[in-house]
Design a protein around this motif. Structure first.
Motif, short mmCIF file in Angstrom:
data_model
loop_
_atom_site.label_atom_id
_atom_site.label_comp_id
_atom_site.label_asym_id
_atom_site.label_seq_id
_atom_site.Cartn_x
_atom_site.Cartn_y
_atom_site.Cartn_z
N ARG A 22 -10.97 45.93 23.31
CA ARG A 22 -10.33 46.03 21.99
C ARG A 22 -8.94 45.40 22.01
NH1 ARG A 22 -11.90 50.85 18.73
NH2 ARG A 22 -13.76 49.58 18.83
N ARG A 23 -8.17 45.67 23.06
CA ARG A 23 -6.84 45.07 23.19
C ARG A 23 -6.96 43.55 23.26
NH1 ARG A 23 -4.66 46.44 28.45
NH2 ARG A 23 -5.68 44.51 29.01
N ASN A 24 -7.90 43.08 24.08
CA ASN A 24 -8.10 41.63 24.21
C ASN A 24 -8.61 41.02 22.90
OD1 ASN A 24 -7.26 41.83 26.84
ND2 ASN A 24 -9.30 41.62 27.71
N GLU A 25 -9.44 41.76 22.17
CA GLU A 25 -9.96 41.27 20.90
C GLU A 25 -8.82 40.97 19.93
OE1 GLU A 25 -13.53 42.54 17.91
OE2 GLU A 25 -12.22 44.16 18.62
N LEU A 28 -7.25 37.75 21.05
CA LEU A 28 -8.15 36.63 20.78
C LEU A 28 -8.14 36.25 19.31
CD1 LEU A 28 -11.08 37.75 23.08
CD2 LEU A 28 -9.85 35.57 23.29
N LEU A 29 -8.20 37.23 18.44
CA LEU A 29 -8.20 36.95 17.00
C LEU A 29 -6.87 36.32 16.57
CD1 LEU A 29 -10.09 40.11 15.71
CD2 LEU A 29 -10.96 37.74 15.83
N GLN A 30 -5.76 36.74 17.18
CA GLN A 30 -4.47 36.12 16.89
C GLN A 30 -4.43 34.66 17.32
OE1 GLN A 30 -1.77 38.72 18.96
NE2 GLN A 30 -1.69 40.20 17.30
N GLN A 31 -5.25 34.31 18.30
CA GLN A 31 -5.32 32.93 18.78
C GLN A 31 -6.31 32.10 17.97
OE1 GLN A 31 -2.91 32.32 21.02
NE2 GLN A 31 -2.61 34.53 20.77
N GLY A 32 -6.95 32.71 16.98
CA GLY A 32 -7.92 32.00 16.15
C GLY A 32 -9.34 32.05 16.68
N ALA A 33 -9.64 33.01 17.53
CA ALA A 33 -10.98 33.12 18.10
C ALA A 33 -12.01 33.38 17.01
CB ALA A 33 -11.03 34.25 19.13
N VAL A 34 -13.21 32.89 17.28
CA VAL A 34 -14.35 33.12 16.40
C VAL A 34 -15.35 33.96 17.19
CG1 VAL A 34 -16.24 32.03 15.13
CG2 VAL A 34 -13.98 30.92 15.21
N GLU A 35 -15.90 34.98 16.52
CA GLU A 35 -16.88 35.86 17.17
C GLU A 35 -18.29 35.34 16.92
OE1 GLU A 35 -18.52 40.46 17.20
OE2 GLU A 35 -16.80 39.95 15.92
N TYR A 36 -19.11 35.41 17.94
CA TYR A 36 -20.52 35.02 17.87
C TYR A 36 -21.37 36.19 18.35
CZ TYR A 36 -18.51 30.38 17.52
OH TYR A 36 -17.78 29.29 17.12
N GLY A 37 -22.65 36.17 17.97
CA GLY A 37 -23.58 37.19 18.46
C GLY A 37 -23.42 38.55 17.82
N GLN A 38 -22.85 38.58 16.61
CA GLN A 38 -22.62 39.88 15.97
C GLN A 38 -23.91 40.64 15.69
OE1 GLN A 38 -21.45 36.89 14.82
NE2 GLN A 38 -19.48 37.11 13.82
N VAL A 83 -13.74 44.31 38.44
CA VAL A 83 -12.29 44.16 38.30
C VAL A 83 -11.90 42.70 38.54
CG1 VAL A 83 -10.06 44.74 39.36
CG2 VAL A 83 -11.71 46.55 38.82
N TRP A 84 -12.54 42.05 39.52
CA TRP A 84 -12.30 40.64 39.80
C TRP A 84 -12.66 39.78 38.58
CZ3 TRP A 84 -15.67 37.19 43.42
CH2 TRP A 84 -15.00 36.00 43.70
N VAL A 85 -13.81 40.05 37.97
CA VAL A 85 -14.25 39.32 36.79
C VAL A 85 -13.25 39.52 35.64
CG1 VAL A 85 -15.98 39.30 34.93
CG2 VAL A 85 -16.71 39.27 37.33
N ILE A 86 -12.91 40.76 35.37
CA ILE A 86 -12.02 41.07 34.25
C ILE A 86 -10.63 40.47 34.49
CG2 ILE A 86 -10.82 42.96 33.05
CD1 ILE A 86 -13.42 44.63 33.46
N ASN A 94 -14.11 40.22 27.25
CA ASN A 94 -14.46 41.07 26.13
C ASN A 94 -15.91 41.47 26.24
OD1 ASN A 94 -14.75 41.99 23.21
ND2 ASN A 94 -12.60 41.39 23.35
N THR A 95 -16.26 42.52 25.54
CA THR A 95 -17.66 42.93 25.47
C THR A 95 -18.39 42.16 24.37
OG1 THR A 95 -17.12 44.77 24.00
CG2 THR A 95 -17.19 45.24 26.37
N LYS A 96 -17.64 41.50 23.52
CA LYS A 96 -18.21 40.65 22.47
C LYS A 96 -18.08 39.19 22.92
CE LYS A 96 -16.89 43.89 18.83
NZ LYS A 96 -16.03 44.09 17.65
#
Length: 165
Positions: A22-25, A28-38, A83-86, A94-96
């Motif tokens: 959620r924090r990363n989301e 990401l949205l502030q950077q103009g990210a687009v969500e897929y797979g909703q 933890v390495w991946v994250i 993100n989970t999305k």
């Protein structure tokens, strides 16, 4: 008593992952990210909630209190890999599924060797978490359901990762 501590730990871990996502989301949205797979995301959430409930139910019905220390250690190895991946993805984890224009794909850490390391970890977790307490029905059912879900998820994610922006 060991199962109570264990399942509480697993639930807190998942809540922590969702908090990071959620924090990363927000970033990401502030950077103009687009969500897929909703469309499939609610099914992923449902699958993981049902997984936790299945663990509890099967343990309550069949659990004998014994557990595998070897598999418990293996779970902690998997968590270190997660933890390495994250940490490798940082604010992009993100989970999305999000894609940010003009940001290159991460190709360091485990992503240097494997295309979807997080999904390999999830596959292993879905098997190892119930096996620690010998919860075989949960292993079989959720390995199959998770396999179906990941086939959909990875197909969607690959489309996004290979698209040119």
């Amino acid at each position: 008593m060991a199962f109570l501590f264990f399942i509480s730990f697993i639930i807190l871990l998942r809540i922590g992952e969702l908090a990071v996502a959620r924090r990363n989301e927000k970033w990401l949205l502030q950077q103009g990210a687009v969500e897929y797979g909703q469309r499939h995301y609610p099914f992923i959430v449902g699958l993981h909630v049902l997984f936790i409930l299945s663990l509890i139910l099967e343990y309550w019905v069949r659990g004998d209190g014994s557990y595998s220390r070897v598999l418990l250690v293996l779970l902690f190895v998997l968590l270190a890999c997660k933890v390495w991946v994250i940490s490798t993805l940082g604010k992009f984890w993100n989970t999305k599924i999000y894609r940010v224009r003009n940001f290159p794909l991460v190709r360091t850490g485990p992503y240097k060797y494997i295309k979807h390391p997080n999904y390999l970890i999830v596959i292993a977790e879905i098997a190892i978490i119930p096996l620690i307490f010998h919860l075989y029905y949960t292993v079989v059912i959720f390995t199959v359901l998770n396999g179906i879900m990941l086939a959909i998820r990875i197909r969607e994610e690959n489309k996004v990762l290979t698209a040119t922006f």
